[in-house]
Design an enzyme around this catalytic site. Structure first.
Site, PDB file in Angstrom:
ATOM      1  N   ASP A 190      19.642  -7.552  22.882  1.00 12.40           N
ATOM      2  CA  ASP A 190      20.359  -7.016  24.061  1.00 12.40           C
ATOM      3  C   ASP A 190      22.183  -6.339  24.033  1.00 12.40           C
ATOM      4  OD1 ASP A 190      21.539  -9.039  26.549  1.00 12.40           O
ATOM      5  OD2 ASP A 190      23.276  -8.828  25.561  1.00 12.40           O
ATOM      6  N   GLU A 274      15.610  -5.104  26.979  1.00 15.33           N
ATOM      7  CA  GLU A 274      15.183  -5.835  28.162  1.00 15.33           C
ATOM      8  C   GLU A 274      15.697  -4.521  29.245  1.00 15.33           C
ATOM      9  OE1 GLU A 274      18.586  -8.127  32.007  1.00 15.33           O
ATOM     10  OE2 GLU A 274      18.824  -7.256  29.985  1.00 15.33           O
ATOM     11  N   ASP A 356      26.490 -13.251  25.020  1.00 19.68           N
ATOM     12  CA  ASP A 356      25.590 -12.102  24.397  1.00 19.68           C
ATOM     13  C   ASP A 356      24.097 -12.801  23.575  1.00 19.68           C
ATOM     14  OD1 ASP A 356      27.379 -10.533  25.717  1.00 19.68           O
ATOM     15  OD2 ASP A 356      28.006 -10.312  24.446  1.00 19.68           O
TER      16      ASP A 356
END
Length: 399
Positions: A190, A274, A356
């Site tokens: 992340d 992502e 996170d």
């Protein structure tokens, strides 16, 4: 199984003599001129006659240009970089017609990259000494690392950055780049600003803030630059000082990202990230500076080409997947999750999450589900009654 050697560029600093610097500067100018002339000719032909001009036609134009009195100076430099400029323009038009890029733009004397590309017919490389066409002496290269054993460059690119530093890039086949032994490790990553990366293992990698560290120096140098009169030598000196600060920041950032991506690729078989739209995120005026400094796009590009080199897999989860709002234990979806909320408690199972770390767990589960089932990862509109596709791959974690 035979593995095709990877073509890899090795970039080095070098220190040209006055004669070499003058020759390269002339070459840069001629390359820019030929590129702009060819772009103007192709644009005019399409605008006026709806005619597409290809590389062969522009190459014939180059021969004619050299015979004119106004452009006779093009004969003073090597013809190979000029031909390569036409090939680069052809590649730019190919990308444009394939809708992968915008329409090619004209090169600027002040803003565009100063570079020239030489193929094998325009340089000699023997015993670690590189001599370019139109030059009597080899380049004084700082060999900061060794080339692969027995490597012979197929292309040499010479460039000069805004800080005045000279570089030479040698494209060679590197037999040392080969797929690594397969492992069963996978990690979710992340990206953030408080921490540059948060891994599903719980590790948080600090954000060095390279630009922030030199912000005061940069502001002072830019103030001094703004006071200098345009066209003077003092302004050029001040511009170089600003450029050196920017180069220092970029060098540190690139070095840090290379170390991170290499470690992730070597330690993990599957890496899930992502699919961020950094271009849109930069429209946020409050966070644009920090996002640019984090260089998420550079991180992803480095990760993807290194994974291809070493036989690893990078999975990009859909940008609309609610990784931060989804409980990684029970799959409950929170309605809102403002940026200032760093820890939160799930209303469904009562688990307290680090924002996170929880997001990295959800990204890993989503990536493994996509890899195993081919499931698309789209935003969930309500709290699911059962286990979603992203939970079909268990993470084997204890609550």
């Amino acid at each position: 199984m035979d593995v095709t050697p990877v073509r890899r560029a090795f970039k080095y600093r070098f220190h040209p003599t006055d004669a070499q610097a003058a020759e390269l500067s002339r070459t840069f100018g001629c390359v820019r001129k030929v590129y702009n002339l060819a772009l103007a000719a192709r644009t005019q032909a399409w605008t006026l006659r709806a005619e597409r001009i290809n590389y062969n036609a522009t190459s014939a134009m180059l021969t004619a240009w050299k015979k004119t009195e106004a452009l006779a100076y093009l004969n003073d430099v090597s013809s190979v970089p000029l031909q390569q400029a036409l090939r680069h323009l052809q590649a730019a038009f190919t990308a444009f017609f394939a809708k992968r890029a915008k329409y090619p733009r004209f090169k600027s004397r002040k803003k565009s990259r100063r570079s020239a590309e030489y193929t094998t017919s325009a340089f000699r490389f023997r015993d670690g000494r590189l001599t370019l066409a139109k030059m009597a002496e080899p380049l004084d290269i700082v060999w900061s690392r060794l080339l692969p054993q027995g490597a012979q460059p197929s292309t040499v690119t010479v460039s000069q950055d805004a800080a005045g530093r000279w570089y030479v890039s040698l494209l060679v086949e590197d037999p040392g780049v080969a797929p690594l032994p397969a492992t069963d490790t996978a990690v979710g990553v992340d990206a953030g600003l408080d921490h540059l990366l948060t891994l599903s293992t719980g590790e948080k990698i600090a954000n060095p803030g390279h630009e922030r560290r030199d912000r005061a120096r940069m502001a002072k140098a830019q103030r001094e630059l703004s006071r200098k009169q345009k066209g003077t030598k003092n302004r050029e000196k001040a511009r170089r000082r600003v450029a050196r600060i920017h180069a220092r920041i970029a060098d540190r950032r690139r070095d840090h990202l290379h170390k991170l991506t290499t470690r992730l690729v070597r330690d993990n078989q599957t890496i899930v990230i992502e699919d961020l739209t950094v271009r849109n995120l930069l429209k946020n005026g409050r966070l644009a500076r920090a996002i640019s400094d984090a260089a998420w796009s550079d991180f992803r590009s480095m990760l993807e080409y290194k994974a291809q080199w070493y036989g690893r897999e990078v999975i990009a989860v859909d940008r609309w997947f609610p990784s931060s709002k989804l409980c990684s234990y029970c799959g409950a979806l929170q309605e809102k999750m403002p940026l200032h909320v760093r820890t939160w408690t799930c209303e469904g199972c009562g688990t307290t999450h680090d924002r996170d770390v929880n997001a990295s767990h959800n990204l890993l589960a989503a990536g493994l589900a996509v890899s195993a089932c081919g499931a698309g990862v789209r935003p969930q509109r309500s709290t699911p009654g059962g286990r979603p596709a992203t939970k079909q791959e268990t993470l084997r974690r204890e609550p």
